[in-house]
Design an enzyme around this catalytic site. Structure first.
Site, PDB file in Angstrom:
ATOM      1  N   HIS A 285     -12.672  -5.130  -0.017  1.00  0.00           N
ATOM      2  CA  HIS A 285     -11.675  -4.574   0.884  1.00  0.00           C
ATOM      3  C   HIS A 285     -12.151  -4.744   2.327  1.00  0.00           C
ATOM      4  CE1 HIS A 285      -9.468  -1.646  -2.068  1.00  0.00           C
ATOM      5  NE2 HIS A 285      -9.786  -2.793  -2.644  1.00  0.00           N
ATOM      6  N   GLY A 286     -11.215  -4.603   3.274  1.00  0.00           N
ATOM      7  CA  GLY A 286     -11.585  -4.709   4.678  1.00  0.00           C
ATOM      8  C   GLY A 286     -12.018  -6.103   5.073  1.00  0.00           C
TER       9      GLY A 286
ATOM     10  N   SER B 130       0.828  -1.199   0.000  1.00  0.00           N
ATOM     11  CA  SER B 130       0.000   0.000   0.000  1.00  0.00           C
ATOM     12  C   SER B 130       0.870   1.260   0.000  1.00  0.00           C
ATOM     13  CB  SER B 130      -0.916   0.028   1.222  1.00  0.00           C
ATOM     14  OG  SER B 130      -0.157   0.283   2.394  1.00  0.00           O
TER      15      SER B 130
ATOM     16  N   THR C 110      -5.127  -6.345   8.034  1.00  0.00           N
ATOM     17  CA  THR C 110      -5.127  -6.265   9.498  1.00  0.00           C
ATOM     18  C   THR C 110      -5.003  -7.638  10.156  1.00  0.00           C
ATOM     19  OG1 THR C 110      -6.438  -4.240   9.404  1.00  0.00           O
ATOM     20  CG2 THR C 110      -6.443  -5.427  11.491  1.00  0.00           C
TER      21      THR C 110
ATOM     22  N   ASP D 184      -1.275  -1.006  -3.778  1.00  0.00           N
ATOM     23  CA  ASP D 184      -2.609  -0.852  -3.210  1.00  0.00           C
ATOM     24  C   ASP D 184      -2.872   0.560  -2.686  1.00  0.00           C
ATOM     25  OD1 ASP D 184      -5.098  -1.923  -2.409  1.00  0.00           O
ATOM     26  OD2 ASP D 184      -4.360  -2.296  -0.379  1.00  0.00           O
ATOM     27  N   HIS D 185      -4.092   1.043  -2.875  1.00  0.00           N
ATOM     28  CA  HIS D 185      -4.557   2.331  -2.352  1.00  0.00           C
ATOM     29  C   HIS D 185      -3.591   3.470  -2.680  1.00  0.00           C
ATOM     30  CE1 HIS D 185      -8.282   1.414  -0.242  1.00  0.00           C
ATOM     31  NE2 HIS D 185      -7.750   0.240   0.038  1.00  0.00           N
TER      32      HIS D 185
END
Length: 284
Positions: free
Chosen positions: A211-212, A50, A236, A84-85
């Site tokens: 995502h997440g 990211s 995470t 990413d992002h």
């Protein structure tokens, strides 16, 4: 084996009505753990770096990218590298030469028209470099230290009609959708809107991305994949596994000073998490 491409892995997963898992990496231990866990599960994997990870690495993309490429070339399973992002155009320009086959350009914090314009410009740049590009529409939230958003608030979810127009006009290759997950969740309590996901799948002709996913329970993840998700992002969950293992190690070894001891158990915990998550998405 040589690096493969994210587009190929996602395309194959979509055709098989399953999903490829993409894990965010921060350290060399993350890289090694992700590949080890994916090898144990016998599945291909995407290594994601990211923009926030690049900032942590003192703003330098190449050291982590080169480590990922070297590890991927020694892997027994197909591995792709994904940026990413990304919001920085300078970082986007570095991607292809650093070994990345794909990028996720993130203008989702902007109003729809601005998101579309910025994403279309990024897609043009990415495609000129031979990069597969993913974008985001909706309010997933919780990324980069921003306050977590209410994933169930009115207007937070991705609208199928907007999604169809956005994909057509932006020319992106995949779309991350807001269907109830939130970035950086430390509990697996997210409830997804599977009806909305089905409508999005019917409206959009590119692969859908969740995502997440660290905050999504196993059953919800499997249902999401069955409902059309072709790429599942995990970050995470690895950090939870690593930090928990290191805390336990240091509590049991209060005099430890050799970082190899606690990094080894942290790496092992992450590898186990990768194997468990990846195995859970393999079709029966």
């Amino acid at each position: 084996m040589p690096l493969t491409t994210t587009g190929d892995l996602v395309g194959r997963a979509r055709a098989a009505r399953t999903a490829v898992v993409a894990f965010n990496i921060i350290t060399l231990e993350h890289i090694e753990a992700v590949i080890t866990g994916a090898e144990s599960a016998g599945v291909p994997v995407v290594l994601q770096v990211s923009e926030n990870a690049v900032k942590f690495r003192q703003g330098h993309l190449l050291p982590l990218a080169h480590a990922a490429v070297a590890a991927a070339e020694r892997a027994a399973i197909p591995v792709a590298l994904h940026l990413d992002h990304v919001r920085s155009h300078a970082l986007l320009q570095e991607a292809a030469d650093a070994g990345f086959s794909s990028v996720m350009y993130d203008a989702s914090h902007l109003p729809y028209a601005d998101n579309l314009a910025s994403t279309r410009a990024a897609a043009d740049r990415a495609h000129a470099q031979g990069l597969w590009i993913e974008a985001e529409l909706g309010e997933i939230g919780g990324k980069g230290g921003e306050a977590p958003r209410d994933a169930h608030a009115p207007g937070a979810r991705t609208d199928p009609t907007e999604a169809r127009a956005f994909v057509t006009d932006s020319r992106v290759d995949a779309l991350a959708v807001a269907v109830g997950s939130v970035h950086a969740m430390t509990t697996r309590t997210a409830a997804l809107d599977h009806g909305l996901l089905r409508r999005l799948r019917a409206s959009v002709d590119v692969p859908l991305v969740l995502h997440g996913s660290s905050g999504v329970p196993d059953g919800e993840l499997r249902a999401a994949v069955a409902g059309g998700i072709a790429k599942v992002n995990i970050g995470t969950a690895l950090n939870l596994a690593m930090t928990g293992a290191i805390r336990d190690y240091l509590a049991a070894h209060p005099d430890a000073v050799d970082s190899r001891g606690y990094l080894a158990v942290g790496r092992e915990a992450m590898a186990y998490a990768v194997e468990r998550i990846s195995s859970g998405l393999i079709p029966a």
